[in-house]
Write an enzyme that holds these catalytic residues in place. Structure first.
Site, PDB file in Angstrom:
ATOM      1  N   LYS A  76       0.448  -1.738  -0.160  1.00 39.59           N
ATOM      2  CA  LYS A  76       0.111   0.018  -0.361  1.00 39.59           C
ATOM      3  C   LYS A  76       0.435   0.961   0.263  1.00 39.59           C
ATOM      4  CE  LYS A  76      -3.790  -1.954   2.483  1.00 39.59           C
ATOM      5  NZ  LYS A  76      -5.075  -1.929   3.322  1.00 39.59           N
ATOM      6  N   ASP A 112     -10.639   2.629   2.765  1.00 39.65           N
ATOM      7  CA  ASP A 112     -10.107   2.025   4.148  1.00 39.65           C
ATOM      8  C   ASP A 112     -11.499   2.728   4.941  1.00 39.65           C
ATOM      9  OD1 ASP A 112      -9.305  -0.584   3.336  1.00 39.65           O
ATOM     10  OD2 ASP A 112      -7.847   0.543   4.323  1.00 39.65           O
ATOM     11  N   ALA A 142      -4.312  -0.442   9.137  1.00 36.11           N
ATOM     12  CA  ALA A 142      -5.849   0.155   9.488  1.00 36.11           C
ATOM     13  C   ALA A 142      -6.051   1.190  10.283  1.00 36.11           C
ATOM     14  CB  ALA A 142      -6.430  -1.966   9.873  1.00 36.11           C
ATOM     15  N   ARG A 167       5.327   2.727  18.130  1.00 37.34           N
ATOM     16  CA  ARG A 167       4.122   2.928  16.914  1.00 37.34           C
ATOM     17  C   ARG A 167       3.019   3.980  17.494  1.00 37.34           C
ATOM     18  NH1 ARG A 167       1.925  -3.007  13.556  1.00 37.34           N
ATOM     19  NH2 ARG A 167       2.276  -0.974  12.837  1.00 37.34           N
ATOM     20  N   TYR A 229     -12.429  -9.651  10.480  1.00 38.07           N
ATOM     21  CA  TYR A 229     -13.829 -11.400   9.381  1.00 38.07           C
ATOM     22  C   TYR A 229     -13.768 -12.791   9.671  1.00 38.07           C
ATOM     23  CZ  TYR A 229     -11.495 -10.057   5.075  1.00 38.07           C
ATOM     24  OH  TYR A 229     -10.794 -10.181   4.094  1.00 38.07           O
ATOM     25  N   GLY A 250     -16.458  -6.828  10.781  1.00 34.27           N
ATOM     26  CA  GLY A 250     -15.992  -6.755   9.544  1.00 34.27           C
ATOM     27  C   GLY A 250     -15.952  -6.461   8.580  1.00 34.27           C
TER      28      GLY A 250
HETATM   29  P1  NAP Z   1      -0.372  -4.385  10.866  1.00 30.38           P
HETATM   30  O1  NAP Z   1      -0.779  -2.842  10.172  1.00 30.38           O
HETATM   31  O2  NAP Z   1       0.015  -5.006  10.578  1.00 30.38           O
HETATM   32  O3  NAP Z   1      -1.063  -3.885  12.362  1.00 30.38           O
HETATM   33  C1  NAP Z   1      -1.611  -5.082  12.985  1.00 30.38           C
HETATM   34  C2  NAP Z   1      -1.700  -4.371  14.442  1.00 30.38           C
HETATM   35  O4  NAP Z   1      -2.125  -5.333  15.628  1.00 30.38           O
HETATM   36  C3  NAP Z   1      -0.331  -4.257  15.188  1.00 30.38           C
HETATM   37  O5  NAP Z   1      -1.428  -2.175  15.786  1.00 30.38           O
HETATM   38  C4  NAP Z   1      -0.081  -4.903  16.377  1.00 30.38           C
HETATM   39  O6  NAP Z   1       0.553  -4.155  17.314  1.00 30.38           O
HETATM   40  C5  NAP Z   1      -0.564  -5.226  16.989  1.00 30.38           C
HETATM   41  N1  NAP Z   1      -0.618  -7.159  17.360  1.00 30.38           N
HETATM   42  C6  NAP Z   1      -0.692  -7.823  16.411  1.00 30.38           C
HETATM   43  N2  NAP Z   1       0.030  -8.983  17.034  1.00 30.38           N
HETATM   44  C7  NAP Z   1      -0.463  -8.573  18.504  1.00 30.38           C
HETATM   45  C8  NAP Z   1       0.065  -9.610  19.853  1.00 30.38           C
HETATM   46  N3  NAP Z   1       0.278 -10.210  19.964  1.00 30.38           N
HETATM   47  N4  NAP Z   1      -0.420  -8.521  20.190  1.00 30.38           N
HETATM   48  C9  NAP Z   1      -1.053  -7.286  21.010  1.00 30.38           C
HETATM   49  N5  NAP Z   1      -1.290  -6.521  19.727  1.00 30.38           N
HETATM   50  C10 NAP Z   1      -0.540  -6.903  18.662  1.00 30.38           C
HETATM   51  O7  NAP Z   1      -1.964  -4.761   9.587  1.00 30.38           O
HETATM   52  P2  NAP Z   1      -3.305  -3.475   9.612  1.00 30.38           P
HETATM   53  O8  NAP Z   1      -2.945  -3.773   8.041  1.00 30.38           O
HETATM   54  O9  NAP Z   1      -3.517  -2.603  10.253  1.00 30.38           O
HETATM   55  O10 NAP Z   1      -4.767  -4.532   9.756  1.00 30.38           O
HETATM   56  C11 NAP Z   1      -5.116  -4.829  11.803  1.00 30.38           C
HETATM   57  C12 NAP Z   1      -6.669  -5.996  10.600  1.00 30.38           C
HETATM   58  O11 NAP Z   1      -7.887  -5.852  10.654  1.00 30.38           O
HETATM   59  C13 NAP Z   1      -6.018  -7.706   9.604  1.00 30.38           C
HETATM   60  O12 NAP Z   1      -6.072  -8.389  11.037  1.00 30.38           O
HETATM   61  C14 NAP Z   1      -6.913  -7.681   8.646  1.00 30.38           C
HETATM   62  O13 NAP Z   1      -6.813  -8.445   7.952  1.00 30.38           O
HETATM   63  C15 NAP Z   1      -8.172  -5.917   8.939  1.00 30.38           C
HETATM   64  N6  NAP Z   1      -8.518  -5.434   8.275  1.00 30.38           N
HETATM   65  C16 NAP Z   1      -9.198  -5.333   7.592  1.00 30.38           C
HETATM   66  C17 NAP Z   1     -10.082  -4.746   7.159  1.00 30.38           C
HETATM   67  C18 NAP Z   1     -11.591  -5.183   7.015  1.00 30.38           C
HETATM   68  O14 NAP Z   1     -11.968  -4.463   5.532  1.00 30.38           O
HETATM   69  N7  NAP Z   1     -12.375  -5.447   7.408  1.00 30.38           N
HETATM   70  C19 NAP Z   1      -9.468  -4.008   6.604  1.00 30.38           C
HETATM   71  C20 NAP Z   1      -7.976  -3.379   6.756  1.00 30.38           C
HETATM   72  C21 NAP Z   1      -7.337  -4.773   7.526  1.00 30.38           C
HETATM   73  P3  NAP Z   1       2.180  -4.366  17.070  1.00 30.38           P
HETATM   74  O15 NAP Z   1       2.404  -2.058  16.906  1.00 30.38           O
HETATM   75  O16 NAP Z   1       2.646  -3.476  18.708  1.00 30.38           O
HETATM   76  O17 NAP Z   1       3.199  -4.900  16.235  1.00 30.38           O
END
Ligand code: NAP
Length: 286
Positions: A76, A112, A142, A167, A229, A250
């Protein structure tokens, strides 16, 4: 009249990996439903090829001949930097998920946030009528879109809870938002009296650890939503249901974020319907 008939418009979703993406299912459903002769295909795009692929899109000599497409993890930001023009939403976030070609130039948008709010507008009518304090779990890509969207809908008090505190601080700085930043260990306390909760972490997703959170401190009229989701009914949403809180899954965000791209590429506005939801859910449950 001269010239050959117009070729059917071709669109893509590019990511690495890409096999899991449900975007082809969504767009192909709409193409069939609206009787449009277009295509929408996954493109497995390795990180070292991403910049060249995106920059090549407006080039008429490129064999692929795409009119545009979606971009997903991890491209992205690279796609954003490859664009000639971006929307205000994309500019604010520094990332795009939707590309199209116009007058030989590459345009990008980030849909988004619009998908997030459209989902709540559809399934939790009035959700932003009396914005109380909102709690956002997670500070990844996200979360940035969600924070901007909540702020735009009048949520003036937002608590951002993240495992990596630095972060979260970086997100607040980049977006120029006045956020209450809370360490992950204090996530339970952060919920006290809050009127809106959204999980933007990957916790609770199939294959990820569970989201361990006690919701009892939330306001009694709070709304709870999850970006995860798969599964559709996450433990978070189930817990909200047990407390009698309104909740929104979601999947609607995924469906709504797809609409603007389809309009650009195929020149028709598709609808997010229960039938489309059922079509995607059937695939998620396979
Ligand atoms: P990302 O940039 O990788 O961010 C992941 C987030 O999850 C970070 O805040 C991370 O914390 C946290 N995290 C991961 N493992 C963790 C753990 N064990 N304990 C506590 N926090 C943890 O991912 P993203 O692109 O933002 O996406 C996040 C989620 O949203 C995904 O599940 C994705 O599939 C979903 N999503 C859904 C849609 C939709 O249309 N429904 C759209 C976009 C994304 P740290 O900063 O500490 O690593």
């Amino acid at each position: 009249m001269t010239g050959s008939p117009q070729a059917a418009p071709r669109a893509f979703v590019a990511g690495w990996p890409i096999a899991h993406s449900r975007s082809p299912l969504i767009h192909r459903y709409w193409l069939a439903q609206l009787g449009i002769a277009g295509t929408y295909d996954p493109v497995a795009l390795a990180p070292n090829q991403a910049q060249a692929f995106f920059r090549g899109l407006p080039n008429p000599d490129q064999a692929d001949g795409f009119v545009g497409g979606n971009v997903t993890i991890p491209h992205k930001q690279v796609a954003f930097s490859a664009c000639d023009h971006v929307t205000a939403a994309a500019e604010r976030l520094g990332s795009v998920n939707t590309l199209w070609i116009e007058n030989g130039a590459l345009y990008g948008d980030n849909t988004d946030g619009a998908g997030f709010t459209a989902n709540l507008d559809q399934y939790a009518e009035g959700w932003d009528r009396h914005p109380g304090r909102a709690v956002v779990l997670g500070a990844g890509g996200a979360a940035r879109a969600i924070l901007v969207a909540l702020s735009a809908r009048g949520f003036g008090r937002i608590s951002l809870v993240n495992r990596t505190l630095a972060r979260a601080q970086e997100v607040a700085r980049d977006l120029n938002l006045d956020l209450d930043i809370i360490p992950w260990e204090r996530r339970g306390e952060a919920l006290a009296g809050a009127g809106f909760l959204v999980n933007t972490t990957s916790l609770g997703m199939h294959g990820s650890p569970p989201l361990d959170l006690d919701l009892s401190g939330l306001s009694r009229d709070a709304i709870v939503t999850d970006l995860v989701y798969v599964p559709l009914q996450t433990d978070l949403l189930a817990a909200a249901g047990r407390l009698g809180l309104r909740s929104v899954d979601g999947l609607g965000m995924l469906l709504h974020q797809a609409v603007p791209g389809f309009v650009r590429w195929f020149k028709a506005r598709p609808q997010v319907t229960d039938e489309l939801r059922a079509h995607i859910i059937a695939d998620l449950e396979r």
